[in-house]
Design an enzyme around this catalytic site. Structure first.
Site, PDB file in Angstrom:
ATOM      1  N   LYS A  41      16.387  18.300 -53.229  1.00 28.17           N
ATOM      2  CA  LYS A  41      15.507  18.812 -54.076  1.00 28.17           C
ATOM      3  C   LYS A  41      15.580  18.566 -55.483  1.00 28.17           C
ATOM      4  O   LYS A  41      14.575  18.404 -56.234  1.00 28.17           O
ATOM      5  CB  LYS A  41      15.502  20.417 -53.632  1.00 28.17           C
ATOM      6  CG  LYS A  41      14.194  21.118 -54.122  1.00 28.17           C
ATOM      7  CD  LYS A  41      13.143  20.805 -53.042  1.00 28.17           C
ATOM      8  CE  LYS A  41      11.868  21.609 -53.207  1.00 28.17           C
ATOM      9  NZ  LYS A  41      11.042  21.253 -52.226  1.00 28.17           N
TER      10      LYS A  41
ATOM     11  N   HIS B 131      37.353  16.224 -48.904  1.00 27.45           N
ATOM     12  CA  HIS B 131      35.939  15.664 -49.346  1.00 27.45           C
ATOM     13  C   HIS B 131      35.667  16.110 -50.787  1.00 27.45           C
ATOM     14  O   HIS B 131      35.248  17.116 -51.190  1.00 27.45           O
ATOM     15  CB  HIS B 131      34.884  16.388 -48.555  1.00 27.45           C
ATOM     16  CG  HIS B 131      34.926  16.047 -47.070  1.00 27.45           C
ATOM     17  ND1 HIS B 131      34.198  15.022 -46.550  1.00 27.45           N
ATOM     18  CD2 HIS B 131      35.791  16.483 -46.048  1.00 27.45           C
ATOM     19  CE1 HIS B 131      34.537  14.769 -45.211  1.00 27.45           C
ATOM     20  NE2 HIS B 131      35.483  15.508 -44.905  1.00 27.45           N
TER      21      HIS B 131
ATOM     22  N   CYS C 191      38.394  10.712 -45.859  1.00 23.54           N
ATOM     23  CA  CYS C 191      38.431  11.456 -44.522  1.00 23.54           C
ATOM     24  C   CYS C 191      38.464  10.157 -43.469  1.00 23.54           C
ATOM     25  O   CYS C 191      39.338   9.465 -43.285  1.00 23.54           O
ATOM     26  CB  CYS C 191      37.407  12.530 -44.314  1.00 23.54           C
ATOM     27  SG  CYS C 191      37.880  13.658 -43.000  1.00 23.54           S
ATOM     28  N   TYR C 192      37.497  10.285 -42.554  1.00 24.10           N
ATOM     29  CA  TYR C 192      37.601   9.349 -41.408  1.00 24.10           C
ATOM     30  C   TYR C 192      37.482   7.833 -42.222  1.00 24.10           C
ATOM     31  O   TYR C 192      38.108   6.789 -41.674  1.00 24.10           O
ATOM     32  CB  TYR C 192      36.266   9.289 -40.562  1.00 24.10           C
ATOM     33  CG  TYR C 192      36.314   8.101 -39.500  1.00 24.10           C
ATOM     34  CD1 TYR C 192      37.011   8.556 -38.371  1.00 24.10           C
ATOM     35  CD2 TYR C 192      35.702   7.084 -39.684  1.00 24.10           C
ATOM     36  CE1 TYR C 192      36.962   7.421 -37.331  1.00 24.10           C
ATOM     37  CE2 TYR C 192      35.586   5.936 -38.910  1.00 24.10           C
ATOM     38  CZ  TYR C 192      36.458   6.248 -37.710  1.00 24.10           C
ATOM     39  OH  TYR C 192      36.622   5.199 -36.583  1.00 24.10           O
TER      40      TYR C 192
ATOM     41  N   ASP D 191       7.348  18.638 -53.142  1.00 24.11           N
ATOM     42  CA  ASP D 191       7.768  17.190 -52.617  1.00 24.11           C
ATOM     43  C   ASP D 191       6.333  16.513 -52.506  1.00 24.11           C
ATOM     44  O   ASP D 191       6.511  15.110 -52.780  1.00 24.11           O
ATOM     45  CB  ASP D 191       8.396  17.490 -51.341  1.00 24.11           C
ATOM     46  CG  ASP D 191       9.626  18.462 -51.309  1.00 24.11           C
ATOM     47  OD1 ASP D 191       9.966  18.282 -52.369  1.00 24.11           O
ATOM     48  OD2 ASP D 191       9.861  18.866 -50.177  1.00 24.11           O
TER      49      ASP D 191
ATOM     50  N   GLU E 283      33.099  15.278 -52.429  1.00 29.02           N
ATOM     51  CA  GLU E 283      31.519  15.037 -52.576  1.00 29.02           C
ATOM     52  C   GLU E 283      31.265  16.539 -52.472  1.00 29.02           C
ATOM     53  O   GLU E 283      29.992  16.863 -52.783  1.00 29.02           O
ATOM     54  CB  GLU E 283      31.093  14.373 -51.471  1.00 29.02           C
ATOM     55  CG  GLU E 283      30.892  14.521 -50.211  1.00 29.02           C
ATOM     56  CD  GLU E 283      32.258  14.146 -49.479  1.00 29.02           C
ATOM     57  OE1 GLU E 283      33.168  13.950 -50.120  1.00 29.02           O
ATOM     58  OE2 GLU E 283      32.131  13.979 -48.131  1.00 29.02           O
TER      59      GLU E 283
ATOM     60  N   GLY F 153      33.491  10.991 -40.912  1.00 29.67           N
ATOM     61  CA  GLY F 153      32.707  10.672 -39.735  1.00 29.67           C
ATOM     62  C   GLY F 153      33.489  11.489 -38.531  1.00 29.67           C
ATOM     63  O   GLY F 153      34.517  12.086 -38.741  1.00 29.67           O
TER      64      GLY F 153
END
Ligand code: XMP
Length: 523
Positions: free
Chosen positions: A378, A177, A90-91, A235, A179, A58
């Protein structure tokens, strides 16, 4: 059968732009993940009985006034029961540290970008990873003193606690991070957290997403009717197939044929959705209206404006008729990249980018939105589409601009020129498909009809005809792109076929401009 949403991971959102990416990385390992605001009610979070929690990054600093803090219920659970594995990123790591009595300090040097970390000792989080690994850092504050019970698990040049853990209580924090793609072994770290530490089972898949979404749609709309705008793109097609499965006859889809679509597209939409899926489909042929609006217009922005307005008007006419019949739900194929996270808000509130298809509906049409794909990326949408039985031709369609062929038919738009462009485009994309380069290998490939004529010779005759440019690019994010190094033989075949088979074209060129400085489209 147990509910596959049980035993997954709750991701608490502290406002990072990567929060949804964390959930997606978890789902990639076939474990259910759901994102909650950091201050969501514990009953909501516990409804699916998560095995563990991940605290996102964050933008705040933990000592700032109003900075989001570790929720009380979580504090009680991890300190009193120690039965809830937690990973702070992180945060999230700093919030965990602050709540448990450690010290967070702002470091003089902000650490942003790639970094090397070195781990020390054996621990479940980094087990089976190399001693040194590359990670992605993006932080100002760092941990000076971990909470009691925690030990450092890895260091970087600027972070004495690049990773830390209280192995007994199953609490972990990483300053980097895991991710993002720039942490190449991030998936292995998450794998350790999910399976070794939390004991999750890999039982989540697109079909479980579908079951879940079907239930949620039914719950939201009850016995009411729903409108869906179908564009033929991936989509809205996947949203449509999902709604069809959930509510069948309560759904009415509107498809506007602008006359600016690619070869066979309008027929494909009707065949797949009306004939194969049994959808209530209103197909409006507005080709003549669009040609009328575009007559004599050559300026790209003017084309876009007229198309946008006419599209909305045409769609709104149909929607208004349905609204008069008492329909007040509108479904959209909004996907996660359409939803922009507001990193600036410490309450992690979200600002929604209006989806280009329906953003401009007139104010008298105030529908309640149904957006079943909002949390998906996607490639996840494509997996869901395949699991719903949609054909590859729809699921793997390359992106196509809203204004359609109008921005690829340079100069004046006439039916004849659109047909020329469609024929050339079909030859090019057909050859790419046959070579396996449409689904993989190129991100967007199409033909453009130029507003010039050139001299040629056919047989004994001089010709003076139109020019086709072929455009094929590789890109991950469409913000930058490179021209695809297509095989010469393929280009030769495409060029030959276009000049021989498409009347009125005597020259083919290949666009070798990257983006920037060029754009992907020509207009
Ligand atoms: P450019 O040409 O800006 O395109 O490099 C980047 C991506 O956006 C698509 N594109 C559009 N999509 N309406 C759309 O819905 C538009 O007006 C539009 N213009 C460009 C383009 O096809 C590429 O994928």
């Amino acid at each position: 059968m147990t509910d596959p949403r049980h035993g997954g991971i709750a991701v608490l959102d502290f406002g990072s732009q990567y929060t949804q990416l964390i959930a997606r990385r978890v789902r990639e390992q076939n474990v259910y993940a759901e994102v909650f605001p950091f201050d969501a009610a514990p009953e909501k979070i516990n409804a699916h009985q998560p095995r563990g929690v991940i605290l996102s990054g964050g933008p705040s600093s933990v000592y700032e006034e109003g900075a989001p803090q570790l929720p009380r219920w979580l504090f009680s659970r991890i300190t009193q029961q120690a039965d809830f594995p937690t990973l702070g990123i992180c945060y999230g790591m700093q919030a965990l540290t602050h709540a448990l009595g450690g010290v967070v300090a702002s470091s003089a040097a902000r650490e942003y970008g790639p970094a090397q970390i070195a781990q020390h000792g054996d621990n479940p989080l980094l087990r089976n990873l190399p001693h040194e690994l590359q990670v992605w850092m993006s932080h100002g504050d760092r941990i000076e003193q971990p909470p009691a019970g925690f030990v450092g698990l890895a260091v970087s040049d600027h972070s004495p606690y690049a990773a830390m853990g209280d192995i007994h209580r199953q609490l972990y924090g990483v300053q980097f991070h895991p991710e993002v793609a720039h942490t190449p072994l991030g998936a292995d770290i998450l794998h350790n957290f999910l399976f070794t530490i939390c004991g999750c089972e890999a039982n989540w898949s697109p079909s479980t997403f579908i079951d879940d979404a079907v239930q949620a749609i039914r719950q939201k709309v009850g016995t009411e009717r729903v409108i869906l705008g179908l564009s033929g793109g991936v989509d809205s097609a996947v949203a449509g197939a999902l709604l069809q499965q959930a509510i069948g006859s309560q759904l009415t889809a509107i498809f506007v044929n602008t006359g600016l679509l690619r070869k066979h597209e309008p027929e494909d939409v009707v065949r797949v959705f009306r004939d194969q899926q049994g959808m209530n489909l209103v197909a409006v042929d507005a080709t003549e209206d669009f040609l009328d609006q575009l007559r004599g217009i050559t300026e790209p922005e003017a084309k876009r404006k007229r198309i946008g307005k006419l599209f909305i008007d045409t769609f709104a006419d149909q929607a208004r008729q349905l609204a008069a019949e008492g329909v007040h739900f509108l479904a959209q194929g909004t996907i996660y990249p359409d939803v922009i996270e507001s990193a600036a808000s410490s309450k992690s509130s979200k600002t929604i980018k209006s989806h280009h298809n329906v953003g401009g509906l007139p104010p008298d049409l105030a529908f309640q939105l149904v957006e079943p794909l909002r949390d998906l990326f996607k490639d996840e949408v494509r997996k869901v589409g395949t699991a719903l039985g949609l054909p590859d031709a729809i699921v793997w369609r390359q992106p196509f601009p809203g204004p359609g062929l109008a921005v690829r038919c340079l100069g004046e738009i006439t039916w004849e020129r659109l047909e020329t462009l469609r024929a050339a485009d079909a030859i090019f994309t057909g050859e790419l498909e046959a070579a396996g380069l449409l689904r993989l290998g190129t991100a967007q490939s199409f033909a453009v009809l130029l507003p010039v004529k050139s001299v040629g010779v056919m047989g004994d005759n001089r010709t003076y005809e139109e020019v086709i440019a072929l455009r094929s690019v590789t890109t991950d994010d469409f913000m930058t792109a490179d021209w695809a190094r297509l095989p010469y033989d393929l280009l030769a075949r495409v060029s030959n076929r276009i000049v021989n088979e498409v009347r009125g074209v005597n020259r083919v060129t290949y666009d070798i401009t990257s983006k920037p400085p060029g754009t992907i489209e020509w207009e």
